[in-house]
Design a protein around this motif. Structure first.
Motif, PDB file in Angstrom:
ATOM      1  N   ILE A 153     -51.768 -25.046   8.718  1.00  0.00           N
ATOM      2  CA  ILE A 153     -53.349 -25.463   8.725  1.00  0.00           C
ATOM      3  C   ILE A 153     -53.995 -24.928   7.117  1.00  0.00           C
ATOM      4  O   ILE A 153     -53.584 -23.711   6.919  1.00  0.00           O
ATOM      5  CB  ILE A 153     -53.879 -24.574   9.703  1.00  0.00           C
ATOM      6  CG1 ILE A 153     -53.471 -24.931  11.039  1.00  0.00           C
ATOM      7  CG2 ILE A 153     -55.504 -24.573   9.669  1.00  0.00           C
ATOM      8  CD1 ILE A 153     -53.813 -24.205  12.168  1.00  0.00           C
ATOM      9  N   VAL A 154     -54.686 -25.542   6.393  1.00  0.00           N
ATOM     10  CA  VAL A 154     -55.302 -25.190   5.167  1.00  0.00           C
ATOM     11  C   VAL A 154     -56.177 -24.254   5.498  1.00  0.00           C
ATOM     12  O   VAL A 154     -57.206 -24.510   6.339  1.00  0.00           O
ATOM     13  CB  VAL A 154     -55.670 -26.442   4.309  1.00  0.00           C
ATOM     14  CG1 VAL A 154     -56.265 -25.914   3.130  1.00  0.00           C
ATOM     15  CG2 VAL A 154     -54.288 -27.075   4.061  1.00  0.00           C
ATOM     16  N   GLY A 155     -56.333 -22.965   5.082  1.00  0.00           N
ATOM     17  CA  GLY A 155     -57.366 -22.175   5.258  1.00  0.00           C
ATOM     18  C   GLY A 155     -58.588 -22.266   4.037  1.00  0.00           C
ATOM     19  O   GLY A 155     -58.508 -23.119   3.207  1.00  0.00           O
ATOM     20  N   GLU A 156     -59.435 -21.048   4.226  1.00  0.00           N
ATOM     21  CA  GLU A 156     -60.244 -21.197   3.043  1.00  0.00           C
ATOM     22  C   GLU A 156     -59.787 -20.251   1.765  1.00  0.00           C
ATOM     23  O   GLU A 156     -58.715 -20.143   1.734  1.00  0.00           O
ATOM     24  CB  GLU A 156     -61.627 -20.466   3.650  1.00  0.00           C
ATOM     25  CG  GLU A 156     -62.190 -21.064   4.722  1.00  0.00           C
ATOM     26  CD  GLU A 156     -62.932 -22.540   4.332  1.00  0.00           C
ATOM     27  OE1 GLU A 156     -62.972 -22.657   3.244  1.00  0.00           O
ATOM     28  OE2 GLU A 156     -63.204 -23.235   5.336  1.00  0.00           O
ATOM     29  N   THR A 157     -60.838 -20.192   0.943  1.00  0.00           N
ATOM     30  CA  THR A 157     -60.350 -19.194  -0.284  1.00  0.00           C
ATOM     31  C   THR A 157     -60.784 -17.823  -0.319  1.00  0.00           C
ATOM     32  O   THR A 157     -61.671 -17.658   0.205  1.00  0.00           O
ATOM     33  CB  THR A 157     -60.902 -19.971  -1.521  1.00  0.00           C
ATOM     34  OG1 THR A 157     -60.314 -21.270  -1.456  1.00  0.00           O
ATOM     35  CG2 THR A 157     -60.664 -19.350  -2.592  1.00  0.00           C
ATOM     36  N   TYR A 158     -60.075 -16.946  -0.814  1.00  0.00           N
ATOM     37  CA  TYR A 158     -60.370 -15.439  -0.936  1.00  0.00           C
ATOM     38  C   TYR A 158     -61.124 -15.617  -2.420  1.00  0.00           C
ATOM     39  O   TYR A 158     -60.697 -16.153  -3.309  1.00  0.00           O
ATOM     40  CB  TYR A 158     -59.155 -14.676  -0.710  1.00  0.00           C
ATOM     41  CG  TYR A 158     -58.626 -14.435   0.318  1.00  0.00           C
ATOM     42  CD1 TYR A 158     -59.162 -13.431   1.288  1.00  0.00           C
ATOM     43  CD2 TYR A 158     -57.450 -15.047   0.778  1.00  0.00           C
ATOM     44  CE1 TYR A 158     -58.510 -13.330   2.325  1.00  0.00           C
ATOM     45  CE2 TYR A 158     -56.751 -14.952   2.041  1.00  0.00           C
ATOM     46  CZ  TYR A 158     -57.351 -14.154   2.942  1.00  0.00           C
ATOM     47  OH  TYR A 158     -56.833 -13.982   3.973  1.00  0.00           O
ATOM     48  N   HIS A 159     -62.265 -15.017  -2.444  1.00  0.00           N
ATOM     49  CA  HIS A 159     -63.131 -14.924  -3.636  1.00  0.00           C
ATOM     50  C   HIS A 159     -63.204 -13.242  -4.212  1.00  0.00           C
ATOM     51  O   HIS A 159     -63.489 -12.417  -3.108  1.00  0.00           O
ATOM     52  CB  HIS A 159     -64.507 -15.464  -3.433  1.00  0.00           C
ATOM     53  CG  HIS A 159     -64.386 -16.950  -3.335  1.00  0.00           C
ATOM     54  ND1 HIS A 159     -63.802 -17.539  -2.025  1.00  0.00           N
ATOM     55  CD2 HIS A 159     -64.518 -17.870  -4.344  1.00  0.00           C
ATOM     56  CE1 HIS A 159     -64.260 -18.824  -2.329  1.00  0.00           C
ATOM     57  NE2 HIS A 159     -64.396 -19.260  -3.752  1.00  0.00           N
ATOM     58  N   ILE A 160     -63.273 -13.092  -5.327  1.00  0.00           N
ATOM     59  CA  ILE A 160     -63.735 -11.840  -5.989  1.00  0.00           C
ATOM     60  C   ILE A 160     -65.375 -12.134  -6.030  1.00  0.00           C
ATOM     61  O   ILE A 160     -65.536 -13.016  -6.828  1.00  0.00           O
ATOM     62  CB  ILE A 160     -63.050 -11.605  -7.294  1.00  0.00           C
ATOM     63  CG1 ILE A 160     -61.482 -11.722  -7.007  1.00  0.00           C
ATOM     64  CG2 ILE A 160     -63.377 -10.074  -7.864  1.00  0.00           C
ATOM     65  CD1 ILE A 160     -60.886 -11.538  -8.391  1.00  0.00           C
ATOM     66  N   VAL A 161     -66.005 -10.962  -5.568  1.00  0.00           N
ATOM     67  CA  VAL A 161     -67.377 -11.025  -5.765  1.00  0.00           C
ATOM     68  C   VAL A 161     -68.077  -9.959  -6.065  1.00  0.00           C
ATOM     69  O   VAL A 161     -67.520  -8.821  -5.850  1.00  0.00           O
ATOM     70  CB  VAL A 161     -68.132 -11.563  -4.283  1.00  0.00           C
ATOM     71  CG1 VAL A 161     -67.702 -13.095  -4.099  1.00  0.00           C
ATOM     72  CG2 VAL A 161     -67.785 -10.880  -3.386  1.00  0.00           C
TER      73      VAL A 161
END
Length: 321
Positions: free
Chosen positions: A270-278
């Protein structure tokens, strides 16, 4: 020196420093009010200083709207120069007194991400920044960075992140994981296996058994049965102990996969979302916060696990979602 144009001999023709400070703060915040709060003056004083600067330069630097301001083309051109200049002033002054440098940054991130990705990379940060106090705040709840509870964050999801500067860190993928002791080799084996469930806080994004079943086309799975965990780390521990199969992060379970404690017997993934640096625009402009950002990009980002421990699926399977 013979050169009469030397920068040592000539006099710099610069506007008043107070006007430059007011412009830089207002341009950074895109708000006269917030600039006034930072400089401990009134918004009227900030407006006066900026009008003085505009008069000296002979051109407008801001477009004034009813409740906000925007930079003109001239303002856009000047802002990065002034921002970098004041940053250099601050760094040079701080270097004169090492005790005055801020050496503590709080980074907030999801709990499992903190345990599986941040903690193993801490040695690299400490080696590069001895004496720097990096404080990790592990929480699955979103922390308000504008409130000052943390300086920078790792967030999972597609965004948007209003009022924050964001950049992708790493992508996520999920798959079936279990202990090699279970002997799973085909999706049909799941019909008699215990299915471990994680109660995701955001059901719409949940990589769960129901979603995996749709992708794989597997039938006869008792997806309504099996133990349920509110913590995905506990669900992983149950799978390691051999209590069943779980749909889990292939990125965050990488140490256990590489150690042979878990393996991925078959697909699909399953393709998940992305982790972002914010971070807020103000914080990401600080050298110490940027040091944490660089560490995340250099030592924490990574791809999904290598698949030496995954057996190919036999028979019908779905492709990546």
């Amino acid at each position: 020196m013979a050169d009469s144009d030397s920068s040592i001999q000539r006099h710099r023709r610069l506007p008043p420093l107070a006007a430059l400070r007011a412009f830089e703060a207002a341009a950074r915040h895109l708000s006269f009010r917030k600039a006034a709060e930072e400089l401990a003056v009134t918004p009227t004083a900030v407006s006066h200083q900026i009008r003085l600067l505009e008069a000296v330069l002979g051109r407008a630097l801001f477009v004034r709207h009813v409740r906000r301001v925007a930079l003109t083309a001239a303002g856009e051109r000047l802002y990065p120069v002034f921002r970098d200049g004041f940053d250099s002033f601050e760094q040079a002054i701080s270097a004169l007194d090492p005790q005055s440098q801020r050496k503590a940054v709080t980074l907030t991130a999801p709990m499992l991400f903190t345990a599986r990705r941040l903690l193993p990379a801490l040695d690299a940060f400490r080696s590069a920044h001895p004496g720097f106090d990096l404080r990790l705040h592990a929480a699955d709840e979103v922390v308000d960075l504008h409130a000052g509870l943390a300086d920078i964050a790792v967030r999972y999801g597609p965004g948007p992140f209003p009022g924050l500067v964001a950049e992708p860190l790493m992508s996520e993928r999920f798959g079936v994981l279990c202990s090699p002791r279970l002997g799973l080799s085909h999706p049909d084996d799941l019909r008699t296996a215990v299915l471990i469930h994680t109660e995701w806080k955001r059901p719409g994004m949940a990589p769960d058994w129901q979603r995996w079943r749709r992708l794989s086309g597997a039938t006869g799975l008792a997806i309504g049965e099996g133990p349920r965990f509110t913590d995905d780390g506990h669900a992983l521990q149950a799978a390691i102990a051999g209590h069943g199969a779980v749909i889990a992060s292939l990125v965050l379970a990488r140490p256990e996969i590489e150690a042979g404690m878990l393996f991925q017997p078959f697909g699909p993934e399953i393709v998940g979302e992305t982790y972002h640096i914010v971070a807020t625009p103000e914080n990401i402009a600080c050298a110490d916060v940027r040091a944490v950002r660089d560490w995340l990009a250099d030592h924490v980002s990574g791809e999904t696990p290598l698949r030496e421990n995954r057996k190919p699926i036999l028979g019908r399977s779905g492709g990546p979602e």
